[in-house]
Design a protein around this motif. Structure first.
Motif, short mmCIF file in Angstrom:
data_model
loop_
_atom_site.label_atom_id
_atom_site.label_comp_id
_atom_site.label_asym_id
_atom_site.label_seq_id
_atom_site.Cartn_x
_atom_site.Cartn_y
_atom_site.Cartn_z
N VAL A 152 -12.11 48.86 56.58
CA VAL A 152 -12.54 49.35 55.27
C VAL A 152 -11.35 49.44 54.33
O VAL A 152 -11.45 49.09 53.15
CB VAL A 152 -13.25 50.71 55.41
N ALA A 153 -10.20 49.85 54.82
CA ALA A 153 -9.01 49.94 53.98
C ALA A 153 -8.58 48.57 53.48
O ALA A 153 -8.26 48.39 52.30
CB ALA A 153 -7.87 50.61 54.75
N ILE A 154 -8.58 47.57 54.35
CA ILE A 154 -8.20 46.22 53.95
C ILE A 154 -9.20 45.65 52.96
O ILE A 154 -8.82 45.01 51.97
CB ILE A 154 -8.05 45.32 55.20
N LEU A 155 -10.49 45.88 53.19
CA LEU A 155 -11.50 45.40 52.25
C LEU A 155 -11.36 46.08 50.90
O LEU A 155 -11.52 45.44 49.86
CB LEU A 155 -12.89 45.61 52.83
N PHE A 156 -11.05 47.36 50.90
CA PHE A 156 -10.84 48.06 49.63
C PHE A 156 -9.68 47.44 48.87
O PHE A 156 -9.78 47.17 47.67
CB PHE A 156 -10.59 49.54 49.87
N ILE A 157 -8.56 47.23 49.54
CA ILE A 157 -7.40 46.65 48.87
C ILE A 157 -7.71 45.25 48.37
O ILE A 157 -7.36 44.88 47.24
CB ILE A 157 -6.19 46.65 49.82
#
Length: 119
Positions: free
Chosen positions: A64-69
């Protein structure tokens, strides 16, 4: 070799280093040096730490963090595009529409695969 043209770059780098280091040095030199047990203890959101700081996180957190970035950085392209829309004309408009279409298709794909679901 004429190094005068590099003077603004060197000055910019030195000012950047100064802005980053000088406040830290001033805080260390001028700040009070009174350590005690409470100040040196680990602090986690208002209560004592109950696990090791190196505990493993679920891989979904990183996903989720990578997708957000990824999506956040892609959306950042919209601001300069919106500012320069009059200058770039119809070609720039349709290029951005293609970019946004690819972005939306990727977002829908991630949504359908369940990458955005937090259980």
């Amino acid at each position: 070799m004429d190094l005068q043209q590099y003077l603004p770059v060197i000055l910019f780098i030195l000012v950047g280093i100064g802005v980053g280091i000088v406040p830290q040095v001033l805080g260390f030199v001028l700040g009070p040096q009174r350590p005690d047990v409470a100040k040196n203890s680990p602090y986690e959101c208002g209560f004592e730490a109950f696990e090791d700081a190196r505990m493993k996180f679920d891989v979904r957190y990183y996903l989720v963090a990578i997708l957000f970035i990824l999506f956040d950085l892609e959306i950042a392209f919209l601001f300069p595009w919106a500012v320069a829309l009059k200058e770039i004309g119809a070609t720039g408009f349709w290029a951005m529409m293609m970019f946004l279409t690819i972005l939306v298709v990727g977002f829908v794909y991630e949504w359908k695969k369940g990458a955005l679901d937090w259980e």
